[in-house]
Design a protein around this motif. Structure first.
Motif, short mmCIF file in Angstrom:
data_model
loop_
_atom_site.label_atom_id
_atom_site.label_comp_id
_atom_site.label_asym_id
_atom_site.label_seq_id
_atom_site.Cartn_x
_atom_site.Cartn_y
_atom_site.Cartn_z
N ARG A 147 0.68 -1.51 -0.04
CA ARG A 147 0.28 -0.35 0.14
C ARG A 147 1.13 1.40 0.02
N ALA A 148 1.88 1.11 1.14
CA ALA A 148 3.11 1.91 1.08
C ALA A 148 3.51 2.14 -0.78
N ALA A 149 3.78 1.03 -1.21
CA ALA A 149 4.14 1.74 -2.86
C ALA A 149 3.41 1.78 -3.50
N VAL A 150 2.37 1.97 -3.97
CA VAL A 150 1.67 2.59 -4.77
C VAL A 150 0.81 3.56 -4.43
N ASP A 151 0.96 4.13 -3.37
CA ASP A 151 0.33 5.18 -2.93
C ASP A 151 0.95 6.49 -2.72
N THR A 152 1.23 6.53 -4.46
CA THR A 152 1.21 7.69 -5.06
C THR A 152 0.29 8.36 -6.26
N ASP A 153 0.36 9.75 -5.96
CA ASP A 153 -0.92 10.67 -7.42
C ASP A 153 -1.83 9.42 -7.77
N PRO A 154 -2.48 9.58 -7.28
CA PRO A 154 -3.57 8.71 -7.08
C PRO A 154 -4.81 8.76 -8.22
N ALA A 155 -4.90 10.46 -8.90
CA ALA A 155 -5.56 10.75 -9.86
C ALA A 155 -5.71 9.95 -11.33
N GLY A 156 -6.99 9.66 -11.85
CA GLY A 156 -7.14 9.11 -12.87
C GLY A 156 -6.76 8.24 -13.40
N ASP A 157 -7.17 6.75 -12.63
CA ASP A 157 -6.22 5.19 -12.89
C ASP A 157 -7.31 4.48 -14.76
N LEU A 158 -7.78 4.99 -14.62
CA LEU A 158 -8.82 4.37 -15.76
C LEU A 158 -9.92 5.50 -16.22
N ASP A 159 -10.08 5.46 -17.77
CA ASP A 159 -11.61 5.73 -18.62
C ASP A 159 -12.59 4.29 -18.05
N CYS A 160 -13.50 6.05 -18.09
CA CYS A 160 -15.15 4.67 -17.73
C CYS A 160 -15.67 5.73 -18.51
N ASP A 161 -16.74 5.42 -18.70
CA ASP A 161 -18.47 5.75 -19.00
C ASP A 161 -18.97 6.20 -18.35
N VAL A 162 -19.47 7.31 -18.25
CA VAL A 162 -20.50 7.71 -16.95
C VAL A 162 -21.90 8.25 -17.71
N ARG A 163 -22.97 7.58 -16.88
CA ARG A 163 -24.46 7.84 -17.70
C ARG A 163 -25.33 7.59 -16.23
N VAL A 164 -26.51 8.65 -16.74
CA VAL A 164 -27.41 8.52 -15.59
C VAL A 164 -28.70 7.92 -15.27
N VAL A 165 -28.83 6.93 -14.83
CA VAL A 165 -29.48 5.86 -15.51
C VAL A 165 -30.99 6.27 -14.08
N GLY A 166 -32.25 6.24 -14.25
CA GLY A 166 -34.08 6.16 -13.88
C GLY A 166 -34.71 5.34 -14.07
N ASP A 167 -36.01 6.32 -13.44
CA ASP A 167 -37.38 5.59 -14.05
C ASP A 167 -38.09 6.55 -15.23
N GLY A 168 -38.25 6.01 -16.74
CA GLY A 168 -38.74 6.99 -17.39
C GLY A 168 -38.89 6.11 -18.61
N ASP A 169 -39.69 6.35 -19.84
CA ASP A 169 -40.31 5.77 -20.46
C ASP A 169 -38.80 5.37 -20.98
N SER A 170 -38.68 4.27 -21.34
CA SER A 170 -37.74 4.19 -23.06
C SER A 170 -37.50 2.58 -23.47
N VAL A 171 -36.78 1.40 -24.04
CA VAL A 171 -37.01 0.07 -24.86
C VAL A 171 -37.61 -0.71 -23.51
N ALA A 172 -35.45 -0.36 -22.51
CA ALA A 172 -35.78 -1.22 -21.96
C ALA A 172 -36.50 -1.30 -20.41
N GLY A 173 -37.54 0.01 -20.50
CA GLY A 173 -37.76 0.59 -19.20
C GLY A 173 -36.91 1.01 -18.01
#
Length: 248
Positions: A147-173
């Motif tokens: 844990r001490a060896a990898v505790d450097t520069d914690p910003a942004g490790d992986l690329d990710c896709d962000v989306r907001v989900v909720g109830d509403g009208d759509s094909v999958a509900g």
């Protein structure tokens, strides 16, 4: 004349009844006993105060890349959010981080592949230490050094896709709003405590044991309830931008 029914008995009662076999049948080896986890899956919620009620409901976490039989290739990480009533409606990750107040959005689901972390750990000098920890997950000294060896520069490790989900009208509900690509900070989550580092080592030591992997996912879910959204995702430096010139 030879009796044609003389060969039925050995065929009917198995090869063990035959005496004309050159080699005896090979014995099937007994299955190797895999030691179980020290904590049952789901107990993380009870031991660390994750009750799953109200606004502190722990998200669903899916860690891929542990079992190579089921996970064929590395996939992009994904972050699913839910918005409270009256929260802003951003169109991009930059708008989300700029306009969202604490409590407007809650993490609903997180999916990432640990194979993407090998390059991150290799760059920080933690890959060899992780292999040593996988060989002995309960070694607290190796855990602290890792844990001490990898505790450097914690910003942004992986690329990710962000989306907001909720109830509403759509094909999958379910309605879904894709906000685009962002940077996910996940290494500090896996190495932020001795417990999480040990869960990661146990999962990689027994990749085919689904219960051990669930312990890792539950431990991550408990810690994610206290992580602010801005500390989890950030603006991607190469995210596409659209500049519309003003018209007079």
């Amino acid at each position: 004349m030879r009796n044609p029914l003389a060969v039925l008995a050995p065929r009917r009662f198995g090869a063990a009844a035959r005496t004309d076999l050159a080699d005896p049948p090979a014995r099937v080896p007994a299955p190797r006993r895999v030691p179980g986890p020290d904590v049952l899956a789901g107990v993380e919620f009870l031991q660390h105060g994750c009750t799953g009620e109200g606004e502190d409901h722990a998200p669903e976490v899916s860690v891929r890349g542990i079992d190579p039989r089921n996970d064929r290739g590395p996939t992009a990480a994904s972050v699913h959010l839910t918005a409270r009533p009256g929260a802003p409606c951003p169109d991009t990750v930059e708008e989300l981080l700029a306009t969202a107040a604490p409590g407007d959005f809650r993490l609903r689901r997180l999916t990432f592949d640990v194979r993407h972390l090998d390059e991150v750990l290799g760059a920080r000098g933690g890959r060899t230490l992780l292999e040593q920890l996988v060989a002995a997950p309960s070694d607290r000294v190796t855990n602290a050094v890792f844990r001490a060896a990898v505790d450097t520069d914690p910003a942004g490790d992986l690329d990710c896709d962000v989306r907001v989900v909720g109830d509403g009208d759509s094909v999958a509900g379910r309605c879904r709003t894709d906000l685009g690509r962002a940077r996910l900070t996940v290494t500090p989550l896996l190495t932020g405590s001795e417990r999480l580092a040990r869960r990661l080592a146990e999962a990689r030591a027994r990749p085919r044991d689904r219960a051990v992997r669930r312990c890792l996912e539950h431990a991550l879910a408990c810690d994610l309830t206290a992580v602010p959204l801005a500390a989890l995702i950030g603006v991607h430096p190469d995210a596409p931008a659209c500049a519309v010139p003003l018209t007079r």
